[in-house]
Design an enzyme around this catalytic site. Structure first.
Site, PDB file in Angstrom:
ATOM      1  N   SER A 249      88.991  90.659  34.088  1.00 17.71           N
ATOM      2  CA  SER A 249      89.333  91.927  32.660  1.00 17.71           C
ATOM      3  C   SER A 249      90.380  90.864  31.631  1.00 17.71           C
ATOM      4  O   SER A 249      91.837  90.348  32.651  1.00 17.71           O
ATOM      5  CB  SER A 249      90.152  92.882  33.376  1.00 17.71           C
ATOM      6  OG  SER A 249      90.521  93.411  32.168  1.00 17.71           O
TER       7      SER A 249
ATOM      8  N   HIS B 205      85.627  90.831  30.930  1.00 15.15           N
ATOM      9  CA  HIS B 205      85.692  91.824  29.969  1.00 15.15           C
ATOM     10  C   HIS B 205      87.244  92.279  29.683  1.00 15.15           C
ATOM     11  O   HIS B 205      88.283  91.840  29.296  1.00 15.15           O
ATOM     12  CB  HIS B 205      86.226  92.804  31.472  1.00 15.15           C
ATOM     13  CG  HIS B 205      86.785  94.415  31.276  1.00 15.15           C
ATOM     14  ND1 HIS B 205      85.125  95.264  31.264  1.00 15.15           N
ATOM     15  CD2 HIS B 205      87.122  95.473  31.059  1.00 15.15           C
ATOM     16  CE1 HIS B 205      85.564  96.451  31.622  1.00 15.15           C
ATOM     17  NE2 HIS B 205      86.995  96.745  30.975  1.00 15.15           N
TER      18      HIS B 205
ATOM     19  N   ASP C 205      89.124  94.843  26.896  1.00 16.33           N
ATOM     20  CA  ASP C 205      90.058  96.056  26.598  1.00 16.33           C
ATOM     21  C   ASP C 205      89.910  95.981  24.917  1.00 16.33           C
ATOM     22  O   ASP C 205      91.178  95.687  24.774  1.00 16.33           O
ATOM     23  CB  ASP C 205      90.845  96.064  27.607  1.00 16.33           C
ATOM     24  CG  ASP C 205      90.652  96.470  29.241  1.00 16.33           C
ATOM     25  OD1 ASP C 205      89.676  97.337  28.648  1.00 16.33           O
ATOM     26  OD2 ASP C 205      91.002  96.042  29.772  1.00 16.33           O
TER      27      ASP C 205
ATOM     28  N   MET D  55      92.213  98.117  22.899  1.00 16.35           N
ATOM     29  CA  MET D  55      93.288  99.541  23.061  1.00 16.35           C
ATOM     30  C   MET D  55      93.781 100.210  21.179  1.00 16.35           C
ATOM     31  O   MET D  55      93.887  99.084  20.715  1.00 16.35           O
ATOM     32  CB  MET D  55      94.505  99.401  23.721  1.00 16.35           C
ATOM     33  CG  MET D  55      93.958  99.212  24.983  1.00 16.35           C
ATOM     34  SD  MET D  55      95.005  99.952  26.247  1.00 16.35           S
ATOM     35  CE  MET D  55      94.071  98.130  28.089  1.00 16.35           C
TER      36      MET D  55
ATOM     37  N   HIS E 259      85.476  97.077  26.078  1.00 16.58           N
ATOM     38  CA  HIS E 259      85.597  98.191  26.415  1.00 16.58           C
ATOM     39  C   HIS E 259      86.400  98.946  25.798  1.00 16.58           C
ATOM     40  O   HIS E 259      87.766  98.091  25.302  1.00 16.58           O
ATOM     41  CB  HIS E 259      86.208  97.977  28.008  1.00 16.58           C
ATOM     42  CG  HIS E 259      86.807  99.627  27.899  1.00 16.58           C
ATOM     43  ND1 HIS E 259      87.965  99.618  29.122  1.00 16.58           N
ATOM     44  CD2 HIS E 259      86.713 100.795  28.313  1.00 16.58           C
ATOM     45  CE1 HIS E 259      87.756 100.915  29.927  1.00 16.58           C
ATOM     46  NE2 HIS E 259      87.160 101.338  28.883  1.00 16.58           N
TER      47      HIS E 259
ATOM     48  N   MET F  76      88.840 101.621  23.900  1.00 12.72           N
ATOM     49  CA  MET F  76      89.431 102.673  24.544  1.00 12.72           C
ATOM     50  C   MET F  76      90.223 103.054  23.212  1.00 12.72           C
ATOM     51  O   MET F  76      91.223 103.086  22.659  1.00 12.72           O
ATOM     52  CB  MET F  76      90.954 102.098  25.056  1.00 12.72           C
ATOM     53  CG  MET F  76      90.050 102.450  27.052  1.00 12.72           C
ATOM     54  SD  MET F  76      90.871 100.872  28.061  1.00 12.72           S
ATOM     55  CE  MET F  76      90.325  99.863  27.900  1.00 12.72           C
TER      56      MET F  76
ATOM     57  N   MET G  96      85.590 104.662  35.549  1.00  8.97           N
ATOM     58  CA  MET G  96      87.324 103.727  35.998  1.00  8.97           C
ATOM     59  C   MET G  96      88.149 104.399  36.808  1.00  8.97           C
ATOM     60  O   MET G  96      88.147 105.518  37.726  1.00  8.97           O
ATOM     61  CB  MET G  96      88.128 104.837  34.843  1.00  8.97           C
ATOM     62  CG  MET G  96      87.960 104.625  32.716  1.00  8.97           C
ATOM     63  SD  MET G  96      88.011 102.544  32.803  1.00  8.97           S
ATOM     64  CE  MET G  96      89.308 102.328  33.084  1.00  8.97           C
TER      65      MET G  96
ATOM     66  N   GLY H 285      94.413 102.591  30.064  1.00  6.24           N
ATOM     67  CA  GLY H 285      95.664 102.232  29.094  1.00  6.24           C
ATOM     68  C   GLY H 285      96.633 101.001  30.002  1.00  6.24           C
ATOM     69  O   GLY H 285      97.157  99.755  29.435  1.00  6.24           O
ATOM     70  N   PHE H 286      96.907 100.358  30.861  1.00  4.93           N
ATOM     71  CA  PHE H 286      97.182  99.346  31.410  1.00  4.93           C
ATOM     72  C   PHE H 286      96.383  98.901  32.711  1.00  4.93           C
ATOM     73  O   PHE H 286      95.894  99.352  33.632  1.00  4.93           O
ATOM     74  CB  PHE H 286      98.732  99.987  32.037  1.00  4.93           C
ATOM     75  CG  PHE H 286      99.071 100.462  30.545  1.00  4.93           C
ATOM     76  CD1 PHE H 286      99.560  99.602  29.846  1.00  4.93           C
ATOM     77  CD2 PHE H 286      99.429 101.853  30.046  1.00  4.93           C
ATOM     78  CE1 PHE H 286     100.794 100.359  28.875  1.00  4.93           C
ATOM     79  CE2 PHE H 286      99.924 102.615  29.423  1.00  4.93           C
ATOM     80  CZ  PHE H 286     100.486 101.659  28.677  1.00  4.93           C
ATOM     81  N   GLY H 287      97.181  97.631  32.905  1.00  6.08           N
ATOM     82  CA  GLY H 287      96.757  96.970  33.720  1.00  6.08           C
ATOM     83  C   GLY H 287      97.272  96.909  34.831  1.00  6.08           C
ATOM     84  O   GLY H 287      98.240  97.771  34.721  1.00  6.08           O
TER      85      GLY H 287
ATOM     86  N   ASP I 270      85.908 100.183  37.183  1.00  2.00           N
ATOM     87  CA  ASP I 270      87.286  99.172  36.008  1.00  2.00           C
ATOM     88  C   ASP I 270      88.520  99.838  36.612  1.00  2.00           C
ATOM     89  O   ASP I 270      88.493 100.994  36.219  1.00  2.00           O
ATOM     90  CB  ASP I 270      86.805  99.617  34.462  1.00  2.00           C
ATOM     91  CG  ASP I 270      87.670  98.379  33.779  1.00  2.00           C
ATOM     92  OD1 ASP I 270      88.680  97.965  34.288  1.00  2.00           O
ATOM     93  OD2 ASP I 270      88.076  98.879  32.793  1.00  2.00           O
ATOM     94  N   GLY I 271      89.546  99.386  36.863  1.00  2.00           N
ATOM     95  CA  GLY I 271      90.642  99.559  37.323  1.00  2.00           C
ATOM     96  C   GLY I 271      91.349  99.513  38.935  1.00  2.00           C
ATOM     97  O   GLY I 271      90.537 100.740  39.413  1.00  2.00           O
ATOM     98  N   GLY I 272      92.254  98.952  39.513  1.00  2.00           N
ATOM     99  CA  GLY I 272      92.535  98.875  40.568  1.00  2.00           C
ATOM    100  C   GLY I 272      91.454  98.113  41.824  1.00  2.00           C
ATOM    101  O   GLY I 272      91.703  98.579  42.880  1.00  2.00           O
TER     102      GLY I 272
ATOM    103  N   GLY J  11      91.573  92.887  36.727  1.00  2.00           N
ATOM    104  CA  GLY J  11      91.903  91.815  36.280  1.00  2.00           C
ATOM    105  C   GLY J  11      93.523  91.247  37.642  1.00  2.00           C
ATOM    106  O   GLY J  11      93.354  90.214  37.850  1.00  2.00           O
TER     107      GLY J  11
HETATM  108  C1  DX5 Z   1      92.435  99.268  31.565  1.00  2.00           C
HETATM  109  C2  DX5 Z   1      91.663  98.511  31.586  1.00  2.00           C
HETATM  110  C3  DX5 Z   1      91.527  98.050  32.725  1.00  2.00           C
HETATM  111  C4  DX5 Z   1      92.339  96.523  33.381  1.00  2.00           C
HETATM  112  C5  DX5 Z   1      92.341  96.591  34.670  1.00  2.00           C
HETATM  113  O1  DX5 Z   1      92.664 101.152  30.869  1.00  2.00           O
HETATM  114  O2  DX5 Z   1      90.374  99.456  31.130  1.00  2.00           O
HETATM  115  O3  DX5 Z   1      90.379  96.703  31.810  1.00  2.00           O
HETATM  116  O4  DX5 Z   1      92.323  95.251  33.291  1.00  2.00           O
HETATM  117  O5  DX5 Z   1      93.493  95.720  35.122  1.00  2.00           O
HETATM  118  P1  DX5 Z   1      93.206  96.182  36.700  1.00  2.00           P
HETATM  119  O6  DX5 Z   1      92.441  95.365  37.805  1.00  2.00           O
HETATM  120  O7  DX5 Z   1      95.211  95.260  36.853  1.00  2.00           O
HETATM  121  O8  DX5 Z   1      93.390  97.299  37.349  1.00  2.00           O
HETATM  122 ZN    ZN Z   2      88.524  98.190  30.955  1.00  2.20          ZN
END
Ligand code: DX5
Ligand code: ZN
Length: 217
Positions: A8, A33, A35, A37, A66, A68, A139, A144-146, A177-179, A199
């Site tokens: 990401s 990937h 994002d 937003m 992606h 959002m 998700m 919204g945030f990494g 996607d995420g975590g 990410g």
């Molecule tokens: C969050 C994003 C993700 C984000 C994932 O809204 O959609 O793509 O970059 O980041 P990590 O892998 O750090 O959770």
């Molecule tokens: Zn994403």
């Protein structure tokens, strides 16, 4: 099917953008990937098409967008003109009938159509939409945030979707996607995921090695 790794771009070190994109090019990653937003659907802002063109050119990877955003008419108008591989929209922003129409528009451009949903959305509502989409994006965090912690019920959702996809004999891919890191990624792979987005895990430390460790799950 072999897993696809999609780093990401949100977590890249922007002070070393070109260098890290060159590293990604040499890695086992196949997708990138991206994002988008709008500060409304999610409480954060990111990237338009100028950056997209630059990173796509430099990395040579397939762009996985992606969205959002609430205003899909505007976003599709802008992003469907670009050289992208996959475009994912969110379930929460339109009616099921409208989402199906958006999927048709995306597919008509030879771009894979993806559907995603927020962690608190009732997953059973996604099932009737699966035949209209090429990919479902689960998700692992609130969008919204990494850098957020992985929600423990995510693998169960993947398993639930996988069962339905198999039962309905659909070719739909499952992306998470995420975590995602090596341990949460393993749980998702065991649950049946096809594409891992990561990410923070990828860009902290040795990028090539981190991607490789996801590949080997
Ligand atoms: C969050 C994003 C993700 C984000 C994932 O809204 O959609 O793509 O970059 O980041 P990590 O892998 O750090 O959770
Ligand atoms: Zn994403």
């Amino acid at each position: 099917m072999k897993k696809i790794i999609a780093p990401s771009i949100l977590a890249i070190d922007y002070s070393q953008l070109s260098e890290q994109l060159d590293t990604l090019k040499k890695s086992a990653a196949q997708w990138l990937h991206y994002d988008v937003m709008d500060g409304h659907f999610v409480p954060n802002y990111t990237f338009g098409v100028d950056l997209l063109r630059g990173i796509s050119k430099r990395s040579g990877l397939k762009m996985d967008i992606h969205l959002m955003v609430d205003n899909l008419d505007l976003a599709l108008d802008i992003f469907l003109k670009e050289n992208i591989h996959c475009l994912t929209i969110h379930y929460e922003v339109a009616s099921p009938q409208q989402l199906i129409e958006y999927a048709k528009v995306i597919r008509s451009k030879n771009i894979l159509a993806g559907i995603s949903f927020k962690p608190h959305t009732d997953i059973s509502e996604i099932i009737p939409l699966l035949p209209h989409f090429d990919l479902v994006l689960v998700m692992g965090v609130e969008p919204g945030f990494g850098g957020q912690p992985f929600m423990a019920n995510t693998p169960q959702k993947i398993q639930f979707l996988k069962q339905h996809i198999t039962q309905l004999q659909l070719p739909t891919l499952i992306e998470v996607d995420g975590g995602i890191n090596a341990s949460t990624g393993k749980l998702c792979v065991e649950a049946g995921v096809d594409i891992l987005v990561a990410g923070s895990f990828v860009f902290k430390g040795d990028i090539i090695q981190n991607i490789q460790s996801l590949c080997e799950l």
